[in-house]
Design a protein around this motif. Structure first.
Motif, PDB file in Angstrom:
ATOM      1  N   GLU A 225      76.769 -42.512  67.867  1.00 58.34           N
ATOM      2  CA  GLU A 225      77.234 -41.799  69.056  1.00 58.34           C
ATOM      3  C   GLU A 225      76.575 -40.432  69.212  1.00 58.34           C
ATOM      4  OE1 GLU A 225      79.820 -45.008  68.060  1.00 58.34           O
ATOM      5  OE2 GLU A 225      79.189 -43.297  66.830  1.00 58.34           O
ATOM      6  N   GLU A 226      76.153 -39.840  68.097  1.00 61.73           N
ATOM      7  CA  GLU A 226      75.498 -38.540  68.167  1.00 61.73           C
ATOM      8  C   GLU A 226      74.107 -38.658  68.789  1.00 61.73           C
ATOM      9  OE1 GLU A 226      77.438 -35.991  64.550  1.00 61.73           O
ATOM     10  OE2 GLU A 226      76.254 -37.745  63.959  1.00 61.73           O
ATOM     11  N   VAL A 227      73.465 -39.788  68.601  1.00 63.23           N
ATOM     12  CA  VAL A 227      72.193 -40.055  69.279  1.00 63.23           C
ATOM     13  C   VAL A 227      72.451 -40.382  70.745  1.00 63.23           C
ATOM     14  CG1 VAL A 227      70.118 -41.475  69.305  1.00 63.23           C
ATOM     15  CG2 VAL A 227      71.203 -40.904  67.119  1.00 63.23           C
ATOM     16  N   ALA A 228      73.490 -41.174  70.995  1.00 66.85           N
ATOM     17  CA  ALA A 228      73.825 -41.578  72.371  1.00 66.85           C
ATOM     18  C   ALA A 228      74.155 -40.373  73.245  1.00 66.85           C
ATOM     19  CB  ALA A 228      75.008 -42.551  72.357  1.00 66.85           C
ATOM     20  N   ASN A 229      74.786 -39.352  72.673  1.00 68.46           N
ATOM     21  CA  ASN A 229      75.134 -38.153  73.447  1.00 68.46           C
ATOM     22  C   ASN A 229      73.880 -37.467  73.998  1.00 68.46           C
ATOM     23  OD1 ASN A 229      77.864 -38.511  72.971  1.00 68.46           O
ATOM     24  ND2 ASN A 229      77.914 -37.132  71.208  1.00 68.46           N
ATOM     25  N   LEU A 230      72.829 -37.399  73.180  1.00 65.83           N
ATOM     26  CA  LEU A 230      71.582 -36.781  73.635  1.00 65.83           C
ATOM     27  C   LEU A 230      70.911 -37.636  74.708  1.00 65.83           C
ATOM     28  CD1 LEU A 230      69.320 -34.704  73.551  1.00 65.83           C
ATOM     29  CD2 LEU A 230      68.352 -35.937  71.590  1.00 65.83           C
ATOM     30  N   VAL A 231      70.898 -38.943  74.499  1.00 57.16           N
ATOM     31  CA  VAL A 231      70.297 -39.841  75.483  1.00 57.16           C
ATOM     32  C   VAL A 231      71.008 -39.709  76.826  1.00 57.16           C
ATOM     33  CG1 VAL A 231      69.901 -42.264  76.090  1.00 57.16           C
ATOM     34  CG2 VAL A 231      69.443 -41.473  73.755  1.00 57.16           C
ATOM     35  N   ALA A 232      72.349 -39.651  76.790  1.00 56.30           N
ATOM     36  CA  ALA A 232      73.128 -39.517  78.031  1.00 56.30           C
ATOM     37  C   ALA A 232      72.753 -38.239  78.775  1.00 56.30           C
ATOM     38  CB  ALA A 232      74.623 -39.543  77.720  1.00 56.30           C
ATOM     39  N   PHE A 233      72.531 -37.158  78.042  1.00 57.18           N
ATOM     40  CA  PHE A 233      72.103 -35.915  78.681  1.00 57.18           C
ATOM     41  C   PHE A 233      70.725 -36.075  79.317  1.00 57.18           C
ATOM     42  CE2 PHE A 233      69.391 -32.121  78.129  1.00 57.18           C
ATOM     43  CZ  PHE A 233      69.949 -31.317  79.113  1.00 57.18           C
ATOM     44  N   LEU A 234      69.799 -36.685  78.592  1.00 58.22           N
ATOM     45  CA  LEU A 234      68.418 -36.795  79.067  1.00 58.22           C
ATOM     46  C   LEU A 234      68.283 -37.689  80.297  1.00 58.22           C
ATOM     47  CD1 LEU A 234      66.485 -36.977  75.682  1.00 58.22           C
ATOM     48  CD2 LEU A 234      66.513 -35.074  77.311  1.00 58.22           C
ATOM     49  N   VAL A 235      69.183 -38.637  80.485  1.00 59.83           N
ATOM     50  CA  VAL A 235      69.115 -39.486  81.682  1.00 59.83           C
ATOM     51  C   VAL A 235      69.928 -38.912  82.834  1.00 59.83           C
ATOM     52  CG1 VAL A 235      68.756 -41.554  80.280  1.00 59.83           C
ATOM     53  CG2 VAL A 235      71.063 -41.022  81.092  1.00 59.83           C
ATOM     54  N   SER A 236      70.631 -37.820  82.586  1.00 60.09           N
ATOM     55  CA  SER A 236      71.492 -37.234  83.611  1.00 60.09           C
ATOM     56  C   SER A 236      70.713 -36.280  84.515  1.00 60.09           C
ATOM     57  CB  SER A 236      72.646 -36.462  82.955  1.00 60.09           C
ATOM     58  OG  SER A 236      72.199 -35.211  82.431  1.00 60.09           O
ATOM     59  N   SER A 237      71.342 -35.866  85.602  1.00 68.12           N
ATOM     60  CA  SER A 237      70.705 -34.930  86.534  1.00 68.12           C
ATOM     61  C   SER A 237      70.547 -33.538  85.935  1.00 68.12           C
ATOM     62  CB  SER A 237      71.521 -34.853  87.829  1.00 68.12           C
ATOM     63  OG  SER A 237      72.840 -34.385  87.570  1.00 68.12           O
ATOM     64  N   GLU A 238      71.281 -33.239  84.875  1.00 62.51           N
ATOM     65  CA  GLU A 238      71.129 -31.939  84.215  1.00 62.51           C
ATOM     66  C   GLU A 238      69.770 -31.801  83.526  1.00 62.51           C
ATOM     67  OE1 GLU A 238      74.427 -31.176  81.624  1.00 62.51           O
ATOM     68  OE2 GLU A 238      75.688 -30.494  83.276  1.00 62.51           O
ATOM     69  N   ALA A 239      69.113 -32.929  83.281  1.00 70.41           N
ATOM     70  CA  ALA A 239      67.819 -32.905  82.584  1.00 70.41           C
ATOM     71  C   ALA A 239      66.666 -33.232  83.534  1.00 70.41           C
ATOM     72  CB  ALA A 239      67.845 -33.909  81.433  1.00 70.41           C
ATOM     73  N   LYS A 240      66.856 -32.970  84.820  1.00 68.46           N
ATOM     74  CA  LYS A 240      65.875 -33.426  85.814  1.00 68.46           C
ATOM     75  C   LYS A 240      64.523 -32.716  85.738  1.00 68.46           C
ATOM     76  CE  LYS A 240      67.850 -30.478  89.459  1.00 68.46           C
ATOM     77  NZ  LYS A 240      68.532 -30.508  90.769  1.00 68.46           N
ATOM     78  N   TYR A 241      64.411 -31.632  84.962  1.00 63.94           N
ATOM     79  CA  TYR A 241      63.114 -30.963  84.793  1.00 63.94           C
ATOM     80  C   TYR A 241      62.554 -31.162  83.387  1.00 63.94           C
ATOM     81  CZ  TYR A 241      59.477 -27.486  85.818  1.00 63.94           C
ATOM     82  OH  TYR A 241      58.265 -26.862  86.040  1.00 63.94           O
ATOM     83  N   ILE A 242      63.119 -32.114  82.660  1.00 62.37           N
ATOM     84  CA  ILE A 242      62.681 -32.361  81.286  1.00 62.37           C
ATOM     85  C   ILE A 242      61.925 -33.686  81.225  1.00 62.37           C
ATOM     86  CG2 ILE A 242      63.401 -32.766  78.906  1.00 62.37           C
ATOM     87  CD1 ILE A 242      65.866 -31.051  79.460  1.00 62.37           C
TER      88      ILE A 242
END
Length: 257
Positions: A225-242
């Motif tokens: 789940e600790e890996v999944a939390n990062l993946v969820a952030f990276l696919v979200s709109s909060e990471a749209k410039y990453i």
């Protein structure tokens, strides 16, 4: 996570166990339409997740998976290339046959290349999409006794991901890499058990040997789940410039930042 868009279609390869399952559950719980692939169906059918049986080490599987997704949903928003495993026998270069090298290459590198190639035309047409390729810390810190061919295949995945991010950035598609360290998954626990049996030591001793070899300052395995939390952030709109970045989730094992 409110910044995850409900209704988006997400594919998670190797999505029935370990890290893949944690990611699939995270995105499914956020309201996404989640498709998971694996060689065998999960013991429990998770509500809201569509399963496709596929062994992505075989070239024709990616096209078949892509066709089924597009026929069912008509779009694809997120690809998580998680299918992979360390197929290297212990013993270094002399223990590795051409077949060992090829098996690791097909599963840990070419599976992602083929899945992306099959689904990217749809993302390009949509002018949007996110790809996360799951790599490993061992691609930067190979353990010659255990991960030589596996690490090499994942290192290729890292370079490919950066090149793909550069190509697709102007087309509205982001590509990133997540590199877990030692994670408490069924595959890792099986690896430790096999190591204990072959070496004539206890499971606890085998676990300590792995942790000492990798060098994890936090002194424990990661939870999936600790890996999944990062993946969820990276696919979200909060990471749209990453995009074009490789993120470590390794408890501090990387010797450099």
């Amino acid at each position: 996570m409110e910044t995850l868009s409900k209704g988006q279609v997400a594919l998670i390869t190797g999505g029935t166990k370990g890290i893949g399952k944690a990611i699939a559950d995270k995105l499914s719980n956020a309201g996404m339409q989640v498709v998971v692939t694996a060689r065998t169906a999960p013991k429990e059918n998770t509500t809201g997740q569509y399963f496709i049986s596929a062994d992505l080490a075989y070239p024709d599987s990616a096209e078949r998976v892509a066709k089924e997704i597009l026929e069912k949903y008509g779009r694809i928003d997120i690809i998580i290339n998680n299918a992979g495993a360390n197929l290297s026998p212990a013993g270094g270069f002399s223990a590795l046959s051409d077949e060992h090298w090829n098996n690791n290459w097909q599963l840990n590198f070419m599976s992602a290349v083929r899945v992306n190639k099959a689904l990217l035309p749809t993302m390009i047409e949509q002018k949007s999409g996110v790809i996360i390729n799951i790599s490993t810390g061992a691609a930067k810190q190979p353990i010659w006794e255990m991960t030589m061919s596996y690490s090499s295949a994942k290192a290729a995945l890292n370079v490919y991901s950066k090149a793909l991010a550069n190509e697709l950035g102007a087309k509205g598609i982001r590509v990133n890499v997540v590199s877990p360290g030692v994670v408490e998954t069924p595959l890792m626990l099986e690896f430790i058990e096999n190591m204990a049996k072959s070496s004539g030591i206890t499971s606890d001793e085998a676990f300590k040997a792995v942790m000492d070899k990798v060098g994890v300052p936090m002194g424990r395995m990661a939870e999936p789940e600790e890996v999944a939390n990062l993946v969820a952030f990276l696919v979200s709109s909060e990471a749209k410039y990453i995009t074009g970045t490789n993120y470590s989730v390794d408890g501090g094992a990387s010797p450099t930042t």
